[in-house]
Scaffold this active site. Structure first.
Site, PDB file in Angstrom:
ATOM      1  N   LYS A  74     -44.192   7.712 -32.738  1.00  0.00           N
ATOM      2  CA  LYS A  74     -43.793   8.755 -33.725  1.00  0.00           C
ATOM      3  C   LYS A  74     -42.774   7.166 -33.454  1.00  0.00           C
ATOM      4  CE  LYS A  74     -39.337   9.295 -33.637  1.00  0.00           C
ATOM      5  NZ  LYS A  74     -39.024   9.043 -33.995  1.00  0.00           N
ATOM      6  N   GLU A 113     -39.835   1.080 -21.221  1.00  0.00           N
ATOM      7  CA  GLU A 113     -39.175   0.039 -20.939  1.00  0.00           C
ATOM      8  C   GLU A 113     -37.920   0.729 -21.756  1.00  0.00           C
ATOM      9  OE1 GLU A 113     -37.971  -3.586 -23.704  1.00  0.00           O
ATOM     10  OE2 GLU A 113     -40.185  -3.776 -22.386  1.00  0.00           O
ATOM     11  N   CYS A 157     -34.027  -6.055 -26.292  1.00  0.00           N
ATOM     12  CA  CYS A 157     -34.056  -5.390 -25.066  1.00  0.00           C
ATOM     13  C   CYS A 157     -33.827  -6.715 -24.115  1.00  0.00           C
ATOM     14  CB  CYS A 157     -34.731  -4.456 -24.404  1.00  0.00           C
ATOM     15  SG  CYS A 157     -34.441  -2.600 -26.122  1.00  0.00           S
ATOM     16  N   GLU A 175     -24.095  -2.641 -22.826  1.00  0.00           N
ATOM     17  CA  GLU A 175     -25.088  -2.773 -23.219  1.00  0.00           C
ATOM     18  C   GLU A 175     -25.120  -2.940 -25.285  1.00  0.00           C
ATOM     19  OE1 GLU A 175     -30.325  -3.505 -24.538  1.00  0.00           O
ATOM     20  OE2 GLU A 175     -29.181  -1.249 -23.709  1.00  0.00           O
TER      21      GLU A 175
END
Length: 537
Positions: free
Chosen positions: A201, A274, A308, A406
């Site tokens: 997906k 992750e 990331c 973040e």
């Protein structure tokens, strides 16, 4: 996609790179292309993607229902039974053919990556590089890593032990929007090499890049049903994928990653995650200031910070801080923004209104609470609806959101430190542990500091690319940054189950030939002592 603006922005903002490619999104993403790629999606609804450069609709693709996801898994399971029987060397050759096709036709997917994500072309090329490296590494190494291994048995010579690596079956892979080629195809390649099928997906906004990669891999020899693609809203389609997979891989937020891990664990299937990061870069007192400043621009603002492993916290030794910040700010102010389908821009757009909103909120709140903007700090609607200048903040402290959350955008906070111990402590003062960077002229000292940082990858005199691009070594996060690793041996073997086959010959592992239990125990005790003396493992 033409960019006819002047090379200098008003009021001293970042310059705009002149575009040399006059194509528009409609020239690239044609109805014929969309119809061709849409054949790879299981679904009868409609999913819409948008172009960040303009905010306009880019493509309409099929959306998948829960029933569509179930059908995709059925086809994948049937195909996987045949694919696992293909010798590992033949499966690996598919990856090597894909490697060549990707490099030959990279211009096609570079256009798609840019149009789907808004990133600069050079940053799109980083994805091509990463996938090519992964295809080459697993194409060359998979047959040896999957080869049956022999082990010393409990009774050497009499116990023959073989370790097999068995594919898990159908891998459910949920890929994010920020690196649509690398985090779709790049993660799927080792799964295919190990003999699995994949139901993926991808994010709807960046599905074209993944579908293009699927088409190319089928051209390279992958059976079509081995890679199934489903599309739709994450909360609807994602749980359906996790609920049916034999192994789950996910890249995304820590919050969603916890939900994925809980669901997978409840089904007793493995997962590799992750997740988020608040990555730190340390500039030591002996660093090459000019080189470190150039590296910081790459580390903080590649793909507009939507990476990331990009740097969001920068710690600089007080003795070099003024010189470093002068050079870093100057280089940051010189970053050229652009939205052309050509090389030349240093930074592209954020991917969506949501990403821009987070960046603006973090910057404005920090400034309101006392932080200082050293460079950037503003949205740039004159370039495109979601553009924001690369931004350096000083004086960032809790409880500012940019201090701990973040940002996932082109914003970095800088801090001064007096000792290396202080820098290490502050860099580690976060629940995340994905990536870090150390800059110094003393390579050995840099590696010593790197070993003290709580991060899955640490780069010395580079921001992120040195570790990430070294595909023979594992990459992943500690703490809230995830579980498992991509790349390296683990990046392949995680897609397998270890099976041990032990064949006992001549003598049984029990009393025989009239030995009593006590006599058998004495014989075995003597044998175990002898094996230790002979240094048998």
């Amino acid at each position: 996609m033409t960019d006819s603006r002047h090379s200098a922005a008003p009021s001293g903002g970042n310059p705009v790179a002149p575009g040399t490619d006059t194509r528009t999104a409609a020239d690239v993403v044609t109805p014929a292309l969309v119809a061709r790629l849409a054949r790879g999606v299981t679904g009868s609804g409609e999913a819409v993607s948008h172009a960040p450069f303009t905010g306009e609709v880019l493509a309409r693709l099929p959306a998948s229902s829960p029933e569509d996801v179930a059908a995709a898994f059925d086809r994948a399971r049937e195909a996987q039974r045949r694919w696992r029987q293909v010798p590992a060397r033949e499966r690996a050759r598919v990856l090597l053919r894909f490697h060549d096709l990707l490099l030959d036709r990279q211009y096609e997917v570079l256009d798609l990556i840019q149009l789907e994500t808004g990133k600069a072309r050079l940053h799109a090329h980083e994805e091509v590089q990463a996938v090519a490296v992964a295809a080459r590494f697993y194409g060359r190494s998979a047959p040896a890593l999957l080869r049956p291994g022999a082990h010393t048995g409990v009774l050497p010579l009499l116990t023959k032990v073989t370790e097999l690596r068995v594919p898990r079956g159908v891998v459910g892979h949920i890929a994010p929007w920020n690196y649509p080629l690398e985090l779709s195809a790049g993660d799927a390649l080792p799964a295919f090499a190990a003999g699995n099928a994949v139901v993926m997906k991808p994010d709807t906004e960046t599905a074209l890049s993944a579908l293009w990669a699927r088409e190319l891999l089928v051209e390279a020899g992958l059976p079509e049903d081995v890679w199934q693609v489903v599309l739709g809203e994450g909360p609807v389609v994602g749980p359906e994928v996790v609920a049916r997979a034999d192994y789950v891989t996910f890249t995304g937020s820590t919050r969603t990653g916890r939900e994925v891990a809980r669901t997978a664990a409840g089904r007793l299937v493995g997962s590799s995650l992750e997740l988020g990061g608040k990555n730190a870069m340390l500039v030591l007192r002996d660093a090459d200031v000019e080189r470190a400043a150039a590296g910081a621009v790459r580390a903080c603002f590649s793909s507009a910070g939507q990476l990331c492993i990009s740097i969001e916290r920068l710690y600089v030794h007080s003795s070099v801080a003024d010189r470093f910040l002068e050079r870093f700010a100057a280089r940051t102010r010189a970053v050229r923004l652009g939205r052309s389908l050509s090389y030349g821009a240093d930074m592209g757009s954020l991917a969506s209104a949501r990403q821009l909103e987070t960046v603006v909120r973090h910057v404005e709140e920090a400034v309101a609470k006392g932080a200082t903007v050293l460079a950037g700090g503003r949205p740039r609607p004159d370039v495109g609806p979601f553009f924001h200048e690369p931004t350096i903040l000083e004086g960032v402290e809790p409880p500012m959101a940019v201090c701990t959350e973040e940002t996932f955008g082109p914003v970095v906070s800088v801090h001064r430190f007096a000792t290396e111990d202080e820098a290490v402590e502050r860099a580690n003062a976060t629940p995340y542990g994905l990536n870090a960077s150390v800059w110094t002229r003393d390579g050995r000292r840099g590696r010593e500091i790197a070993a003290r940082l709580r991060a899955g990858t640490v780069n010395v005199n580079e921001g992120y690319a040195a570790a990430y691009g070294s595909a023979r070594a594992p990459m992943g996060g500690m703490g809230d940054s995830g579980l498992g690793r991509r790349h390296g041996t683990e990046g392949l073997l995680k897609y397998t189950e270890a099976q041990t086959i032990a064949h006992q010959r001549v003598l049984p592992l029990g009393p025989a030939f009239g030995l009593s239990d006590a006599a058998y125990a004495r014989v075995m005790t003597a044998g175990l002592r002898a094996l230790k003396s002979l240094r048998v493992h």
